[in-house]
Design a protein around this motif. Structure first.
Motif, PDB file in Angstrom:
ATOM      1  N   ALA A   1       0.839  -1.205   0.000  1.00 13.89           N
ATOM      2  CA  ALA A   1       0.000   0.000   0.000  1.00 13.89           C
ATOM      3  C   ALA A   1       0.870   1.250   0.000  1.00 13.89           C
ATOM      4  O   ALA A   1       0.631   2.201  -0.766  1.00 13.89           O
ATOM      5  CB  ALA A   1      -0.928  -0.013   1.212  1.00 13.89           C
ATOM      6  N   SER A   2       1.904   1.256   0.838  1.00 17.00           N
ATOM      7  CA  SER A   2       2.803   2.408   0.888  1.00 17.00           C
ATOM      8  C   SER A   2       3.546   2.584  -0.431  1.00 17.00           C
ATOM      9  O   SER A   2       3.725   3.714  -0.912  1.00 17.00           O
ATOM     10  CB  SER A   2       3.803   2.239   2.038  1.00 17.00           C
ATOM     11  N   ARG A   3       3.960   1.478  -1.023  1.00 18.62           N
ATOM     12  CA  ARG A   3       4.683   1.569  -2.300  1.00 18.62           C
ATOM     13  C   ARG A   3       3.801   2.148  -3.391  1.00 18.62           C
ATOM     14  O   ARG A   3       4.233   3.007  -4.177  1.00 18.62           O
ATOM     15  CB  ARG A   3       5.183   0.178  -2.700  1.00 18.62           C
ATOM     16  N   LEU A   4       2.544   1.722  -3.461  1.00 13.98           N
ATOM     17  CA  LEU A   4       1.623   2.234  -4.476  1.00 13.98           C
ATOM     18  C   LEU A   4       1.364   3.727  -4.277  1.00 13.98           C
ATOM     19  O   LEU A   4       1.364   4.511  -5.245  1.00 13.98           O
ATOM     20  CB  LEU A   4       0.302   1.463  -4.412  1.00 13.98           C
ATOM     21  N   LEU A   5       1.161   4.125  -3.034  1.00 13.15           N
ATOM     22  CA  LEU A   5       0.898   5.529  -2.746  1.00 13.15           C
ATOM     23  C   LEU A   5       2.122   6.393  -3.050  1.00 13.15           C
ATOM     24  O   LEU A   5       2.005   7.482  -3.629  1.00 13.15           O
ATOM     25  CB  LEU A   5       0.489   5.697  -1.279  1.00 13.15           C
ATOM     26  N   GLU A   6       3.285   5.902  -2.653  1.00 14.54           N
ATOM     27  CA  GLU A   6       4.504   6.679  -2.899  1.00 14.54           C
ATOM     28  C   GLU A   6       4.757   6.853  -4.395  1.00 14.54           C
ATOM     29  O   GLU A   6       5.110   7.947  -4.855  1.00 14.54           O
ATOM     30  CB  GLU A   6       5.703   5.999  -2.237  1.00 14.54           C
ATOM     31  N   ALA A   7       4.562   5.775  -5.167  1.00 16.95           N
ATOM     32  CA  ALA A   7       4.763   5.874  -6.612  1.00 16.95           C
ATOM     33  C   ALA A   7       3.814   6.897  -7.232  1.00 16.95           C
ATOM     34  O   ALA A   7       4.203   7.688  -8.104  1.00 16.95           O
ATOM     35  CB  ALA A   7       4.571   4.499  -7.252  1.00 16.95           C
ATOM     36  N   ALA A   8       2.565   6.883  -6.785  1.00 15.02           N
ATOM     37  CA  ALA A   8       1.602   7.841  -7.322  1.00 15.02           C
ATOM     38  C   ALA A   8       1.962   9.268  -6.933  1.00 15.02           C
ATOM     39  O   ALA A   8       1.904  10.192  -7.762  1.00 15.02           O
ATOM     40  CB  ALA A   8       0.199   7.498  -6.823  1.00 15.02           C
TER      41      ALA A   8
ATOM     42  N   THR B   1      10.861   7.599   1.560  1.00 14.11           N
ATOM     43  CA  THR B   1       9.453   7.906   1.824  1.00 14.11           C
ATOM     44  C   THR B   1       9.332   9.035   2.835  1.00 14.11           C
ATOM     45  O   THR B   1       8.483   9.923   2.704  1.00 14.11           O
ATOM     46  CB  THR B   1       8.728   6.654   2.341  1.00 14.11           C
ATOM     47  N   VAL B   2      10.194   9.004   3.845  1.00 10.64           N
ATOM     48  CA  VAL B   2      10.193  10.085   4.843  1.00 10.64           C
ATOM     49  C   VAL B   2      10.530  11.415   4.170  1.00 10.64           C
ATOM     50  O   VAL B   2       9.891  12.441   4.432  1.00 10.64           O
ATOM     51  CB  VAL B   2      11.197   9.766   5.969  1.00 10.64           C
ATOM     52  N   ARG B   3      11.526  11.395   3.284  1.00 15.12           N
ATOM     53  CA  ARG B   3      11.886  12.633   2.572  1.00 15.12           C
ATOM     54  C   ARG B   3      10.721  13.124   1.717  1.00 15.12           C
ATOM     55  O   ARG B   3      10.477  14.332   1.604  1.00 15.12           O
ATOM     56  CB  ARG B   3      13.117  12.398   1.703  1.00 15.12           C
TER      57      ARG B   3
END
Length: 937
Positions: free
Chosen positions: A399-406, A437-439
């Protein structure tokens, strides 16, 4: 030498080559070698033709489909032309029927019999078959090797069938063919052997890469195999295309090598137009698809024949059950790169529509195709659905990977930006956070227009991650405080942020400050009905009290539920038990910590929680170390380090455990590296920092660098002093006291111990109490009161064994034995040394066990000895000489050159020395251990 792109060495086909050699040296015989394009079929045939066992035979060879002279029987004509001189030398023995070859091979006309006159075409065809057969067999024992017979003309096929049905006594035939399709070589009665070649396995890929390029890590072999599907020609080309050292990351991301790109382009050009579209559709689809899927994406109705054609070329791979994928990811990349942009977008659009219409669409795949088709609205909707599915299934990291990519996509519609950013902030604390992700979240807070509510929520969740995972307590506290100003009436979320700061191990301020944060969280949450937040506050209150070893906390722990109704509350209860396990482990209640961890794991058994799993694993590693389960430490620590990120505070505990293990194995340099790395990542955890200080002090103390040890000890003690929680100094205190005594600082040591005992007074911390006993024994010994010191040290050993903490217990027993021996209590000294030696040996601390055995022999000269007959336990002069050179880190070859011995002889001497000394490996050999080697074992 093989063609460009093939392996420069021949590996992994030894059994197949041996079978072909056996068959070809036993004529008459016919062997069929089957395999897809690129798997090494041609290379195997090349190795066969060069094999020494068939060097005495005439080898006729050719490849079908590429002829010097296109005509009937073209591959056979090519094979004959290649050995024209040999045929001419035997022409006198040819029968008149060979004259029919004048038309097929005009170059042979000068020495062939006349062409037969008045013979019809059908007869001529039969006579050509007989003539070719006669020449092949008439020049001596021979082998006919034809590759790619699936591309041969019909006459050649007919000739080979006839040859298999009626073989020539002195001729062996080997043909290479594809393993499937309509042009696969038929299974005939006269065939002697079938050799089937499949793509290389991961193990075979590693063997090939090691043989061709040197050392190959398993990760590199897996990466190359994954990207090339084990196709020999492609994997070698990929490895050769990488500049510099080979690595798994570079193998996974390198551009398609020109050799592979050209090979794929050539194969695509040879396909029919429908088959080309099918291969393109498979490359665009990027996941297994059936004929209906490939037909929709390619916009072609009837594709069955085209699929078969594509499979025969190796551009498409049949997975069975009607599912197909490109021959390899590398092939898919090459095909995809050849597609023009507009056509590629259209195919992705059709792929998105096809996948979305399924009964159970995979939302992430639909979203991917929608994005590549340029349909931003569809992409946004399906990305949201994919995130929902991942969260529902417990796949937090996905879920985090999908959101970050978007969020990193500059074309993400503005309407979705805020909601996606808020959702990423919510998911981040549940998984293992990446620094990137934090950045990203910090950049969003700094540059994006957000509502106050969204900004506040993101800040609080970011603060939680900075505190819990990045070890950046001050930065995390600032984010939580800034978030609080934006949250308004969202008290539950504010309480969740405040309670993050409530655990005493966080930060360098006194524990009283952490309890003030806890009080604020409780005040904010009054009147709240959010069960998850209330569970989080309750859990942190109990963990906070247990971290300061409050004896009254046990009564409240019993009130924690062992099960929970909702998944959210269940996670909070599990987190509470993990934090409690961590707290009581630092206090020395090891079996209780085990039970708390078991309860936590049961609660989250069916709920994938990477962050909670990592927390539990770190505590479990410390328990394994403390309780003496050393055999699993290295493997489990390294496995955890591969799961968490290098810059995450979650990596501190496995590094700390490795440091203590390496210290126990007397590897000071490795131990210091691990302790330093753990310390660098442990800014968010005072007990981990203090343990790392203890380890560094212990290493410097063992190396006789007491000044450095004293300086580090003072840093660690000051950290605990500022925190006002002395129970965390239990590991540091014995080494600090012994260092101070070694420097003659008796008064300072006595004052420190008094401060420590006052700090742990009234605390339920058996580890701290055992350390206090040990320190009292050391101080008593320094005053010259050896027998009372021995009693105190023996008491410390018993206290450590009761925990159990066997390594520290053995250490205390060994010190007690020294006191007893000095006081003339030989039997008690022998008893303590025997107990210590047994404990060390059971842990695998071979050097410590050896030291105890030496002390035992000094106390009890009649003690049974180990070793070989002859010199007994005493090292022979040669063994001692070799072992001393090995202790200087010389290799077997270097030692052999100095002593004029073979490396093998050196290895034998070192092995004998290690056995006599009771050591596990040469890495622990030191001059100190060998100083008495002429008398000891």
């Amino acid at each position: 030498m093989p063609t460009i792109g093939a392996a420069p060495v021949f590996v992994a086909r030894d059994a197949e080559l041996a079978e072909l050699v056996r068959v070809t040296t036993s004529p008459p015989s016919v062997a069929v070698v089957e395999g897809g394009p690129g798997v090494g079929r041609s290379r195997l045939l090349e190795e066969l033709t060069a094999h020494p066992r068939i060097a005495s035979r005439v080898v006729w060879s050719a490849r079908c489909g590429s002829f010097a002279r296109p005509c009937r029987l073209a591959p056979l004509v090519d094979a004959l032309l290649a050995k024209s001189d040999l045929a001419a030398a035997h022409a006198s023995g040819f029968s008149p029927v060979t004259g029919v070859l004048r038309r097929l091979i005009p170059e042979w006309s000068p020495w062939l019999p006349p062409f037969p006159e008045g013979v019809d075409a059908g007869t001529i065809r039969q006579q050509e078959f007989r003539a070719v057969r006669e020449v092949l067999a008439g020049c001596g024992p021979a082998v006919l090797v034809l590759d790619d017979v699936h591309a041969a003309d019909d006459d050649t096929w007919e000739f080979l069938r006839a040859l298999a049905a009626s073989p020539s006594p002195s001729l062996s035939v080997v043909v290479g063919s594809v393993a499937c399709g309509t042009r696969r070589f038929p299974s005939l009665r006269g065939i002697t052997a079938h050799v089937s070649l499949s793509a290389f396995t991961v193990v075979e890929v590693r063997t090939l890469l090691e043989t061709s390029f040197g050392r190959c890590a398993p990760e590199l072999a897996e990466a190359v195999h994954r990207r090339t599907a084990g196709i020999a020609v492609d994997l070698t080309a990929l490895a050769r295309s990488l500049d510099g050292p080979l690595s798994a990351d570079r193998a996974a991301t390198a551009a398609v090598p020109p050799i592979v790109r050209d090979r794929v382009a050539e194969l695509m050009e040879a396909l029919g137009p429908v088959a080309r579209d099918v291969v393109r559709a498979a490359a665009v689809l990027g996941s297994p698809g059936g004929e209906a899927d490939l037909g929709t994406v390619s916009s072609v109705d009837d594709i069955s024949a085209a699929v078969t054609e594509a499979v025969e070329t190796g551009l498409l791979r049949d997975l069975g059950c009607g599912r197909y994928v490109p021959g390899s990811p590398l092939i898919a990349e090459a095909v995809y790169a050849l597609l023009p942009g507009p056509r590629r977008c259209a195919m992705h659009g059709r792929a998105a529509a096809r996948l979305a219409s399924g009964d159970e669409p995979v939302a992430s795949l639909v979203a991917r195709h929608a994005r590549l088709a340029g349909d931003l609205a569809l992409w946004t909707n399906w990305t949201g659905a994919a995130v929902d599915n991942a969260i529902e299934d417990g796949r937090t990291e996905e879920a985090s990977r999908l959101l970050e990519a978007a969020l990193r996509d500059p074309e993400l519609p503005r309407i979705a930006r805020e909601s996606f950013a808020v959702r990423l902030g919510r998911e981040l604390p549940r998984g293992i956070a990446h620094a990137g992700t934090v950045r990203l979240l910090r950049e969003i807070l700094r540059e994006w227009p957000l509502s106050k509510a969204a900004r506040g929520e993101i800040r609080v969740n970011l603060g939680r991650v900075l505190v819990n995972q990045a070890g950046k307590v001050e930065a995390g506290r600032l984010e939580i405080e800034l978030g609080a100003a934006d949250l308004g009436r969202r008290q539950a979320l504010l309480a969740r942020g405040l309670v993050t700061l409530a655990l005493p191990h966080i930060g360098l301020e006194p524990v009283e400050e952490n309890f003030r944060w806890l009080e604020q969280a409780e005040q904010v949450s009054k009147g709240e009905q959010d069960a998850e937040v209330l569970a989080a506050i309750t859990g942190n209150r109990l963990a906070a009290r247990m971290q300061v070893a409050d004896p009254e906390a046990w009564h409240e722990v019993a009130s924690l539920p062992r099960a929970a109704e909702s998944a959210e509350v269940c996670r909070q209860v599990a987190r509470a038990y993990i934090n409690l396990a961590d707290a009581v482990a630092w206090n020395g209640h090891y079996p209780v910590a085990r039970s708390y961890l078991a309860t936590a794991r049961r609660l989250i058994r069916d709920d994938h929680q990477p962050y909670l799993d990592a927390l539990a694993d770190g505590t479990e590693l410390r328990l394994d170390l403390a309780m003496g389960e050393w055999s699993v430490l290295v493997e489990k620590s390294r496995a955890m380090l591969t799961r968490v990120h290098d810059d995450s505070s979650l990596a501190a505990e496995p590094l700390l455990v490795l440091g203590w293990y390496e210290y126990g194995q007397h590897r000071p340099s490795a131990a210091l590296r691990s302790f330093d790395a753990a310390f660098a990542l442990s800014a968010g955890s005072v007990p981990v920092q203090t343990s790392a200080y203890a380890g560094r002090v212990a290493v410097h103390q063992a190396g006789k660098d007491l000044r450095a040890a004293r300086r580090l000890a003072e840093y660690g003690l000051e950290t605990v002093r500022r925190k006002t929680n002395w129970v965390w100094a239990a590991e540091l205190m014995p080494f600090a006291i012994r260092t101070m005594l070694g420097l003659g600082q008796l008064v300072e040591a006595r004052e420190l111990l008094a401060e420590y005992r006052q700090g742990i007074d009234g605390k339920d911390a058996p580890l701290a109490n055992a350390a206090a006993l040990l320190c009292r024994g050391l101080l008593t010994q320094a005053r010259g009161e050896t027998l009372p010191a021995g009693e105190l040290l023996l008491g410390a050993a018993k206290a450590y064994y009761a925990l159990p903490l066997p390594y520290f217990a053995a250490y205390a027993d060994e010190l007690a034995a020294g006191c007893f021996a000095e006081a003339g209590e030989r039997e008690r000294a022998v008893g303590s040394l025997t107990t210590a030696e047994t404990a060390y040996a059971s842990l695998g601390a071979a050097v410590d066990a050896l030291r105890c055995r030496r002390s035992l022999r000094r106390c009890d000269p009649e003690m049974p000895r180990r070793g070989r007959k002859g010199y007994g336990e005493t090292l022979s002069p040669r063994e001692l000489e070799v072992a001393r050179l090995a202790a200087q880190n010389l290799t077997n070859r270097e030692i052999g050159e100095r002593l004029f011995l073979s490396p093998r002889t050196v290895e034998i001497h070192i092995g004998r020395a290690l056995r006599k000394l009771g050591l596990p490996s040469r890495t622990v050999l030191t001059e100190d251990l060998l100083r008495d080697g002429s008398r000891t074992a």
